[in-house]
Motif scaffolding. Structure first.
Motif, PDB file in Angstrom:
ATOM      1  N   VAL A   1      62.982  86.042 -14.341  1.00  0.00           N
ATOM      2  CA  VAL A   1      62.831  85.053 -13.263  1.00  0.00           C
ATOM      3  C   VAL A   1      61.495  85.156 -12.515  1.00  0.00           C
ATOM      4  N   CYS A   2      60.586  86.044 -12.931  1.00  0.00           N
ATOM      5  CA  CYS A   2      59.292  86.151 -12.260  1.00  0.00           C
ATOM      6  C   CYS A   2      58.340  85.072 -12.784  1.00  0.00           C
ATOM      7  N   THR A   3      57.177  85.001 -12.193  1.00  0.00           N
ATOM      8  CA  THR A   3      56.187  83.991 -12.589  1.00  0.00           C
ATOM      9  C   THR A   3      55.791  84.133 -14.048  1.00  0.00           C
TER      10      THR A   3
ATOM     11  N   GLU B  99      52.893  76.768 -14.879  1.00  0.00           N
ATOM     12  CA  GLU B  99      53.079  77.439 -13.607  1.00  0.00           C
ATOM     13  C   GLU B  99      54.320  76.879 -12.906  1.00  0.00           C
ATOM     14  N   PRO B 100      54.966  77.683 -12.059  1.00  0.00           N
ATOM     15  CA  PRO B 100      56.133  77.181 -11.318  1.00  0.00           C
ATOM     16  C   PRO B 100      55.840  75.914 -10.525  1.00  0.00           C
ATOM     17  N   GLU B 101      54.656  75.848  -9.901  1.00  0.00           N
ATOM     18  CA  GLU B 101      54.313  74.674  -9.102  1.00  0.00           C
ATOM     19  C   GLU B 101      54.252  73.416  -9.959  1.00  0.00           C
ATOM     20  N   THR B 102      53.721  73.552 -11.175  1.00  0.00           N
ATOM     21  CA  THR B 102      53.642  72.407 -12.086  1.00  0.00           C
ATOM     22  C   THR B 102      55.034  71.936 -12.472  1.00  0.00           C
TER      23      THR B 102
ATOM     24  N   GLY C 183      57.012  83.019  -3.610  1.00  0.00           N
ATOM     25  CA  GLY C 183      56.418  81.746  -4.005  1.00  0.00           C
ATOM     26  C   GLY C 183      57.337  80.849  -4.796  1.00  0.00           C
ATOM     27  N   ILE C 184      58.133  81.427  -5.690  1.00  0.00           N
ATOM     28  CA  ILE C 184      59.045  80.618  -6.508  1.00  0.00           C
ATOM     29  C   ILE C 184      60.181  80.068  -5.660  1.00  0.00           C
ATOM     30  N   GLY C 185      60.478  80.737  -4.553  1.00  0.00           N
ATOM     31  CA  GLY C 185      61.521  80.242  -3.656  1.00  0.00           C
ATOM     32  C   GLY C 185      61.246  78.843  -3.144  1.00  0.00           C
TER      33      GLY C 185
END
Length: 309
Positions: free
Chosen positions: A190-192, A202-205, A249-251
């Motif tokens: 579950v990490c980046t 990326e998670p943001e994408t 950040g992923i939160g």
């Protein structure tokens, strides 16, 4: 230790030491922040250079010297007594650094040290998402997966000071290797880096795509939530917290995976063990570690013998 300053409005200093920034805040016992400051972490971040920088910054935010204790969060484990930074990620030559002793010599104030993720959890328990709760766990989802355990309002670190590494529990016997030496840890799912490994993005994408209705991104976040939920189920059975707080950040992408997390917990955890359980999103952001370090200092003052306060 010299006699501490007396004041009708005492405060403590909370410090969050990072690889690039050091954040400091001056907090009253009710959580009011009277001053805050951020400085660049010296490079290279040798212990003496960091301690000198902290001492100088403390003098800037507390020019009248009315603080009575200091709490420090560092990116690595501390000893159970809160005196020694055993090692610190991204800080040069940090190996069993007597951090409390070093800063006490500079400031003449009592100092307590803890892991930064533990401090973040304590901060959220004090002034953030868990302020109304006594028993909770927090996971920070990002480059790694940090954790904190708060029991009866107190940070739990175990007899060696190393408890709370919640991201290192095993959820897949044959999963990816972990830097800890484990295999198939929750962190490695579950990490980046795990998100990049599985999707190439990326998670943001992925969050932007999911917000636009992209079916593949939505499916990924649902799968992510199921993996995280399975890991949380193990922790819930052991600790039976009032709440689980998700930060890091992923939160920020929780709206896309939280329903799957909750569904997985309902599927795996028997009702008595999850009764009234809350899954909450962290509120303090990057200030959580600084806030929690201040709370740690207040708790140290409360736990000292009355003739030493």
């Amino acid at each position: 230790m010299s006699e501490q300053p007396t004041t009708s409005n005492p405060s403590v200093i909370g410090i969050d030491v990072g690889g690039t920034k050091i954040k400091l805040g001056k907090f009253r016992q009710d959580g009011t922040c009277d001053a805050s400051h951020s400085i660049n972490t010296p490079q290279p971040a040798y212990p003496k250079a960091v301690v000198d920088a902290m001492a100088k910054a403390i003098a800037q935010i507390d020019p009248n010297s009315n603080s009575i204790a200091i709490g420090i969060g560092t990116p690595g484990p501390a000893d159970a007594e809160g005196r020694i930074a055993r090692y610190a990620i991204n800080l040069a030559e940090w190996n069993h650094v007597p951090l409390a002793d070093l800063l006490e010599a500079k400031t003449q104030l009592p100092v307590v040290v803890a892991n930064d993720a533990n401090c973040a959890g304590l901060g959220e328990a004090w002034l953030g998402a868990g302020h109304h709760l006594r028993h909770l766990i927090m996971l920070t989802l990002g480059t790694g997966v940090g954790g904190a355990i708060i029991l009866d309002g107190q940070l739990f670190v175990g007899h060696q000071g190393t408890a709370g590494e919640l991201g290192l529990i095993t959820i897949n016997l044959y999963g990816p290797d972990c830097k800890s030496g484990n295999q198939g840890s929750l962190e490695q799912h579950v990490c980046t880096a795990a998100i990049r490994r599985e999707t190439g993005m990326e998670p943001e994408t992925l969050s932007r795509l999911a917000a636009k209705g992209n079916s593949q991104a939505i499916a990924f976040w649902q799968h992510y939530g199921h993996m995280l939920g399975a890991g949380l189920a193990n922790l819930i059975y052991v600790l039976a917290p009032e709440a689980v707080i998700l930060g890091g950040g992923i939160g920020a992408s929780a709206e896309f995976f939280l329903p799957s997390v909750e569904a997985e917990i309902q599927r795996r955890v028997v009702p008595p063990s999850r009764e009234n359980l809350q899954i909450l999103i962290a509120k303090l952001g990057n200030d959580a570690g600084m806030v929690g370090a201040a709370k740690l200092a207040w708790q140290q003052i409360a736990n000292r013998p009355s003739d030493m306060r």
